[in-house]
Design an enzyme around this catalytic site. Sequence first.
Site, PDB file in Angstrom:
ATOM      1  N   GLY A  35       0.836  -1.202   0.000  1.00 31.90           N
ATOM      2  CA  GLY A  35       0.000   0.000   0.000  1.00 31.90           C
ATOM      3  C   GLY A  35       0.862   1.238   0.000  1.00 31.90           C
ATOM      4  O   GLY A  35       2.080   1.163   0.152  1.00 31.90           O
ATOM      5  N   GLY A  37       0.940   5.443   1.280  1.00 28.81           N
ATOM      6  CA  GLY A  37       0.334   6.548   2.018  1.00 28.81           C
ATOM      7  C   GLY A  37       0.896   7.859   1.527  1.00 28.81           C
ATOM      8  O   GLY A  37       1.549   7.906   0.478  1.00 28.81           O
ATOM      9  N   GLY A  38       0.664   8.922   2.297  1.00 33.17           N
ATOM     10  CA  GLY A  38       1.111  10.241   1.889  1.00 33.17           C
ATOM     11  C   GLY A  38       2.622  10.396   1.924  1.00 33.17           C
ATOM     12  O   GLY A  38       3.206  11.086   1.098  1.00 33.17           O
ATOM     13  N   MET A  39       3.263   9.758   2.876  1.00 33.46           N
ATOM     14  CA  MET A  39       4.697   9.971   3.034  1.00 33.46           C
ATOM     15  C   MET A  39       5.497   8.679   2.932  1.00 33.46           C
ATOM     16  O   MET A  39       6.726   8.708   2.839  1.00 33.46           O
ATOM     17  CB  MET A  39       4.973  10.604   4.401  1.00 33.46           C
ATOM     18  CG  MET A  39       4.556   9.722   5.573  1.00 33.46           C
ATOM     19  SD  MET A  39       5.311  10.235   7.106  1.00 33.46           S
ATOM     20  CE  MET A  39       4.877   8.895   8.190  1.00 33.46           C
ATOM     21  N   VAL A  42       4.168   0.979   2.009  1.00 28.78           N
ATOM     22  CA  VAL A  42       4.282  -0.259   2.785  1.00 28.78           C
ATOM     23  C   VAL A  42       4.577  -1.396   1.816  1.00 28.78           C
ATOM     24  O   VAL A  42       3.840  -1.614   0.844  1.00 28.78           O
ATOM     25  CB  VAL A  42       2.997  -0.541   3.598  1.00 28.78           C
ATOM     26  CG1 VAL A  42       3.168  -1.794   4.442  1.00 28.78           C
ATOM     27  CG2 VAL A  42       2.655   0.640   4.491  1.00 28.78           C
ATOM     28  N   LYS A  57       7.288  -0.577   6.340  1.00 23.96           N
ATOM     29  CA  LYS A  57       6.851   0.782   6.005  1.00 23.96           C
ATOM     30  C   LYS A  57       8.109   1.623   5.815  1.00 23.96           C
ATOM     31  O   LYS A  57       8.923   1.753   6.739  1.00 23.96           O
ATOM     32  CB  LYS A  57       5.998   1.332   7.146  1.00 23.96           C
ATOM     33  CG  LYS A  57       5.295   2.610   6.832  1.00 23.96           C
ATOM     34  CD  LYS A  57       4.304   2.947   7.946  1.00 23.96           C
ATOM     35  CE  LYS A  57       3.493   4.180   7.612  1.00 23.96           C
ATOM     36  NZ  LYS A  57       2.499   4.458   8.634  1.00 23.96           N
ATOM     37  N   ASP A 148      -6.462   9.118  14.656  1.00 22.89           N
ATOM     38  CA  ASP A 148      -6.817   8.980  13.227  1.00 22.89           C
ATOM     39  C   ASP A 148      -7.570   7.675  13.003  1.00 22.89           C
ATOM     40  O   ASP A 148      -7.296   6.943  12.060  1.00 22.89           O
ATOM     41  CB  ASP A 148      -5.556   9.055  12.363  1.00 22.89           C
ATOM     42  CG  ASP A 148      -5.886   9.286  10.881  1.00 22.89           C
ATOM     43  OD1 ASP A 148      -7.016   9.733  10.592  1.00 22.89           O
ATOM     44  OD2 ASP A 148      -5.029   9.004  10.028  1.00 22.89           O
TER      45      ASP A 148
END
Lengths: 333, 124
Positions: A35, A37-39, A42, A57, A148
């Site tokens: 996957g 993410g923004g930064m 993974v 990650k 979150d």
Amino acid sequence: MSPLFISDAELDRLRRSAAEPDLAGSRYELRGQLGRGGMATVYRAWDAVLDREVALKVLDLPEADPALAARLLREARVLAQLEHPGIVPVHDAGELPDGRAYCAMKRVEGSRLDDAARELTRTERLRLFLRICDAVAFAHSRGILHRDLKPENVMVGSFGEVLVLDWGLARIVADLPAPVPGNARDELEERNERELTRHGAVLGTPAYMPPEQSSGVVSAVDQRSDVFALGGILQFLLTDAPPSAGAEVRIDGSKALAAACSKARALSPDERYPSARELAGDIERFLDGRPLTAYRESLFERGARLFERYQTATLLVLAYLFVRTLLLLFARQ
Amino acid sequence: MNKAWMGLVLGGILGIFDGLTAWFTPAVRPFIVGIVIGSTFKGLIAGVLTGWFARRVNSLAWGLAFGLGIGLLLAYLVAAMPSATGEHYYWQIMLPGAIVGLIVGYATQRFGQQSADRSSRQPA
């Protein structure tokens, strides 16, 4: 000299290859991408020392902002404090040979809550929700707020296990008992808040974010802020739609569950459930056919609930009375 | 209240109630005291046995089956004895007796506590 042409596909492959982390010399072998993410991304990786697959990650760029690397490391530290079956365990963290920060976690096989919920009944969804509450309540008991929580951050494993992920925005609360020694915790938390909010950005996901968090007042955020997000998850599980701020909660067939959602998502923290455990308690009561603290039922609703709860017993008593009446009628003839 | 006590109390109460319904049958009304005592005694035995069973077997289906079996058996033993008028009331006694057995079987499985020695036992 003829010009060199590279196809789009080849260019894309080269780009992907350049973006992949350099794991040479580390204990991990890259197996694929899980996957993005923004930064960070993974990856599925193989831990050659322990012979097992892990979720790795890794920050996207080696020369990324040092604050992002610190944030990833902090997430690993937070996770290391939380040993619970409902919280994804961290195995390792550090810096790769190419300079990117990484964090190795348990590889969770399954699907995200928003996908997994599609095939579940309401009762199964509520039981899953209880396990999420349990994990969050555990984190609160260790002095950590998630900040979150949303369906995308919950994984449901192939055997029904529930894991709360993405603790990157977690906050260590000083006034709750925490396993981190006092000074270390203060230092860690101070550094974290500075890093997370130094650009004045509001962190979190709007639909699940309580007003005190979206207003950016860090000190106003406490465990009731996570309760608000849990209320959003509950509403999502019951309506199949993300919650919308300020809208009246409507849930087919259960005013009691709608009341529980509304209470969890009250704009004022004082009007919410005081803890994730209290919210879970009301959902447990619903599943057991008992009255909820969040909802005052009418006499008719109480009767219907009791009938549903003691359906077999009621039917047996009615059967007994029916047979007795029938026998009496026959006796009189 | 543990399951055996619960079965005993519920069986007794239902037994009294079951016996009192005989008042609606004029033919046996003069014998109502004996009927109530017999019915209560039957209820107590059925209740305590069903409660004892529920302490050992945690299954609603088996609890219902056991309650039904005990209710039918005891009701049959009572019905097999001829009444003062010489008649047998098999249907009138066995049918409600069976349902009372089911009620006690259900209640002892769903409610009441397991005995303390069993619930507090921990694996070594």
